[in-house]
Scaffold this motif. Structure first.
Motif, PDB file in Angstrom:
ATOM      1  N   GLU A  20       0.839  -1.197   0.000  1.00  0.00           N
ATOM      2  CA  GLU A  20       0.000   0.000   0.000  1.00  0.00           C
ATOM      3  C   GLU A  20       0.873   1.245   0.000  1.00  0.00           C
ATOM      4  O   GLU A  20       2.018   1.207   0.468  1.00  0.00           O
ATOM      5  CB  GLU A  20      -0.925   0.009   1.217  1.00  0.00           C
ATOM      6  CG  GLU A  20      -1.983  -1.085   1.178  1.00  0.00           C
ATOM      7  CD  GLU A  20      -2.992  -0.958   2.300  1.00  0.00           C
ATOM      8  OE1 GLU A  20      -2.743  -0.166   3.245  1.00  0.00           O
ATOM      9  OE2 GLU A  20      -4.018  -1.654   2.245  1.00  0.00           O
ATOM     10  N   PRO A  21       0.336   2.363  -0.512  1.00  0.00           N
ATOM     11  CA  PRO A  21       1.114   3.613  -0.493  1.00  0.00           C
ATOM     12  C   PRO A  21       1.442   4.029   0.931  1.00  0.00           C
ATOM     13  O   PRO A  21       0.639   3.840   1.848  1.00  0.00           O
ATOM     14  CB  PRO A  21       0.167   4.625  -1.148  1.00  0.00           C
ATOM     15  CG  PRO A  21      -0.839   3.809  -1.888  1.00  0.00           C
ATOM     16  CD  PRO A  21      -0.975   2.529  -1.139  1.00  0.00           C
ATOM     17  N   PHE A  61       1.697   6.598   3.786  1.00  0.00           N
ATOM     18  CA  PHE A  61       0.923   7.806   4.078  1.00  0.00           C
ATOM     19  C   PHE A  61       1.802   9.046   3.914  1.00  0.00           C
ATOM     20  O   PHE A  61       2.908   9.129   4.445  1.00  0.00           O
ATOM     21  CB  PHE A  61       0.368   7.750   5.504  1.00  0.00           C
ATOM     22  CG  PHE A  61      -0.452   8.953   5.881  1.00  0.00           C
ATOM     23  CD1 PHE A  61      -1.731   9.125   5.375  1.00  0.00           C
ATOM     24  CD2 PHE A  61       0.066   9.934   6.716  1.00  0.00           C
ATOM     25  CE1 PHE A  61      -2.482  10.232   5.712  1.00  0.00           C
ATOM     26  CE2 PHE A  61      -0.677  11.048   7.051  1.00  0.00           C
ATOM     27  CZ  PHE A  61      -1.960  11.201   6.549  1.00  0.00           C
ATOM     28  N   GLY A  62       1.316  10.018   3.152  1.00  0.00           N
ATOM     29  CA  GLY A  62       2.041  11.265   2.964  1.00  0.00           C
ATOM     30  C   GLY A  62       3.049  11.245   1.844  1.00  0.00           C
ATOM     31  O   GLY A  62       3.724  12.235   1.588  1.00  0.00           O
ATOM     32  N   SER A  63       3.191  10.094   1.158  1.00  0.00           N
ATOM     33  CA  SER A  63       4.152  10.010   0.055  1.00  0.00           C
ATOM     34  C   SER A  63       3.411   9.716  -1.243  1.00  0.00           C
ATOM     35  O   SER A  63       2.503   8.884  -1.279  1.00  0.00           O
ATOM     36  CB  SER A  63       5.187   8.913   0.318  1.00  0.00           C
ATOM     37  OG  SER A  63       5.998   8.701  -0.820  1.00  0.00           O
ATOM     38  N   ALA A  64       3.820  10.365  -2.297  1.00  0.00           N
ATOM     39  CA  ALA A  64       3.189  10.144  -3.601  1.00  0.00           C
ATOM     40  C   ALA A  64       3.831   8.995  -4.364  1.00  0.00           C
ATOM     41  O   ALA A  64       3.284   8.519  -5.358  1.00  0.00           O
ATOM     42  CB  ALA A  64       3.266  11.421  -4.423  1.00  0.00           C
ATOM     43  N   THR A  65       5.013   8.548  -3.904  1.00  0.00           N
ATOM     44  CA  THR A  65       5.746   7.539  -4.674  1.00  0.00           C
ATOM     45  C   THR A  65       6.079   6.279  -3.887  1.00  0.00           C
ATOM     46  O   THR A  65       6.263   5.219  -4.482  1.00  0.00           O
ATOM     47  CB  THR A  65       7.068   8.135  -5.201  1.00  0.00           C
ATOM     48  OG1 THR A  65       7.822   8.644  -4.086  1.00  0.00           O
ATOM     49  CG2 THR A  65       6.790   9.268  -6.179  1.00  0.00           C
ATOM     50  N   ASP A  66       6.194   6.364  -2.563  1.00  0.00           N
ATOM     51  CA  ASP A  66       6.646   5.216  -1.772  1.00  0.00           C
ATOM     52  C   ASP A  66       5.477   4.298  -1.406  1.00  0.00           C
ATOM     53  O   ASP A  66       4.346   4.748  -1.209  1.00  0.00           O
ATOM     54  CB  ASP A  66       7.340   5.688  -0.489  1.00  0.00           C
ATOM     55  CG  ASP A  66       8.647   6.415  -0.780  1.00  0.00           C
ATOM     56  OD1 ASP A  66       9.223   6.173  -1.854  1.00  0.00           O
ATOM     57  OD2 ASP A  66       9.073   7.223   0.057  1.00  0.00           O
ATOM     58  N   SER A  67       5.773   3.004  -1.309  1.00  0.00           N
ATOM     59  CA  SER A  67       4.792   2.020  -0.853  1.00  0.00           C
ATOM     60  C   SER A  67       5.500   0.989   0.014  1.00  0.00           C
ATOM     61  O   SER A  67       6.727   0.853  -0.040  1.00  0.00           O
ATOM     62  CB  SER A  67       4.096   1.349  -2.039  1.00  0.00           C
ATOM     63  OG  SER A  67       5.051   0.711  -2.867  1.00  0.00           O
ATOM     64  N   ASP A  99      -3.099  -5.363  -7.454  1.00  0.00           N
ATOM     65  CA  ASP A  99      -2.681  -5.489  -6.048  1.00  0.00           C
ATOM     66  C   ASP A  99      -1.471  -6.417  -5.962  1.00  0.00           C
ATOM     67  O   ASP A  99      -1.391  -7.432  -6.672  1.00  0.00           O
ATOM     68  CB  ASP A  99      -3.817  -6.071  -5.196  1.00  0.00           C
ATOM     69  CG  ASP A  99      -4.843  -5.030  -4.780  1.00  0.00           C
ATOM     70  OD1 ASP A  99      -4.552  -3.824  -4.917  1.00  0.00           O
ATOM     71  OD2 ASP A  99      -5.929  -5.423  -4.292  1.00  0.00           O
ATOM     72  N   ILE A 100      -0.539  -6.047  -5.097  1.00  0.00           N
ATOM     73  CA  ILE A 100       0.661  -6.876  -4.882  1.00  0.00           C
ATOM     74  C   ILE A 100       0.610  -7.406  -3.463  1.00  0.00           C
ATOM     75  O   ILE A 100       0.507  -6.634  -2.500  1.00  0.00           O
ATOM     76  CB  ILE A 100       1.947  -6.071  -5.137  1.00  0.00           C
ATOM     77  CG1 ILE A 100       1.968  -5.562  -6.584  1.00  0.00           C
ATOM     78  CG2 ILE A 100       3.183  -6.929  -4.852  1.00  0.00           C
ATOM     79  CD1 ILE A 100       3.135  -4.635  -6.895  1.00  0.00           C
ATOM     80  N   ILE A 101       0.678  -8.726  -3.340  1.00  0.00           N
ATOM     81  CA  ILE A 101       0.582  -9.358  -2.028  1.00  0.00           C
ATOM     82  C   ILE A 101       1.781 -10.282  -1.817  1.00  0.00           C
ATOM     83  O   ILE A 101       2.507 -10.609  -2.747  1.00  0.00           O
ATOM     84  CB  ILE A 101      -0.730 -10.158  -1.879  1.00  0.00           C
ATOM     85  CG1 ILE A 101      -0.767 -11.309  -2.902  1.00  0.00           C
ATOM     86  CG2 ILE A 101      -1.951  -9.249  -2.023  1.00  0.00           C
ATOM     87  CD1 ILE A 101      -1.938 -12.260  -2.711  1.00  0.00           C
TER      88      ILE A 101
END
Length: 197
Positions: free
Chosen positions: A105-106, A108-114, A164-166
């Motif tokens: 999941e992304p 929180f507060g980042s547009a690129t990191d997950s 989705d990546i699991i």
């Protein structure tokens, strides 16, 4: 010819002697596992697409006490030790193949990191863990190694979306009593779900 037979017999005796001295592998009694692969195929029925997964792990165990018979519930209790404490229904050791699901999941507060986070199951009391059967038919204590293939078919497009990546974190328990031994923890490779929209 006589000398050839004489030396052949000596070589045969040496081979038999050396093969009888071969030592069995020495593994700890706590199971050791490694992730091998995960196979995925998709089926669709009544508009629901399911990602059918088979997780394959390899194992090594020093005394071979791996696997549990299916649970047997009878009014007076079962005589099968694999249905009695500590493997009885409701026990933490009822299941011996523990699979915990994580989803990317992304941050929180980042547009690129997950990052991978533990998946919050939508149905209370449901999980992806289960039992794998006994790997031997007797109670002999001996080293074992091989593969366990664990299948699950609970990943559907009802709760997940394409892309989705699991991944799963996996560990197993043996049949040691009163407290089963826990293996090391391994992770599957990341799995990108490819449900058709």
């Amino acid at each position: 010819m006589r000398y050839l037979l004489k030396y052949s017999a000596a070589l045969l005796l040496c081979f038999v002697a050396l093969s009888s001295c071969r030592k069995e592998p020495s593994y700890p009694d706590e199971p050791q596992i490694e992730f091998e692969r995960v196979d995925v195929n998709y089926t669709t029925e009544f508009g629901i697409t399911t990602a059918n997964m088979t997780i394959v792990i390899s194992y090594k165990d020093g005394n071979g006490d791996l696997g549990l018979n299916p649970l047997v519930s009878t009014p007076g209790g079962s005589s099968d030790p694999d249905s009695q404490a500590p493997f009885n229904p409701g026990s933490p050791y009822e299941k011996n193949f523990i699979a915990e699901l994580f989803i990317k999941e992304p941050v929180f507060g980042s547009a690129t990191d997950s990052a991978f986070v533990r998946y919050q199951l939508p149905v209370q009391g449901f999980d992806f863990s289960g039992r794998f059967r006994r790997l031997t038919n007797d109670e002999r204590s001996e080293p074992l190694e091989g593969e366990i293939r664990y299948s699950l078919s609970s990943i559907t497009n009802e709760f997940f979306k394409p892309g989705d990546i699991i991944k799963f974190q996996i560990f197993i328990y043996d049949r040691n009593t009163p407290i089963p031994n826990k293996s090391n923890i391994v992770e599957t490779r990341p799995i990108k779900l490819t449900f058709k929209e």
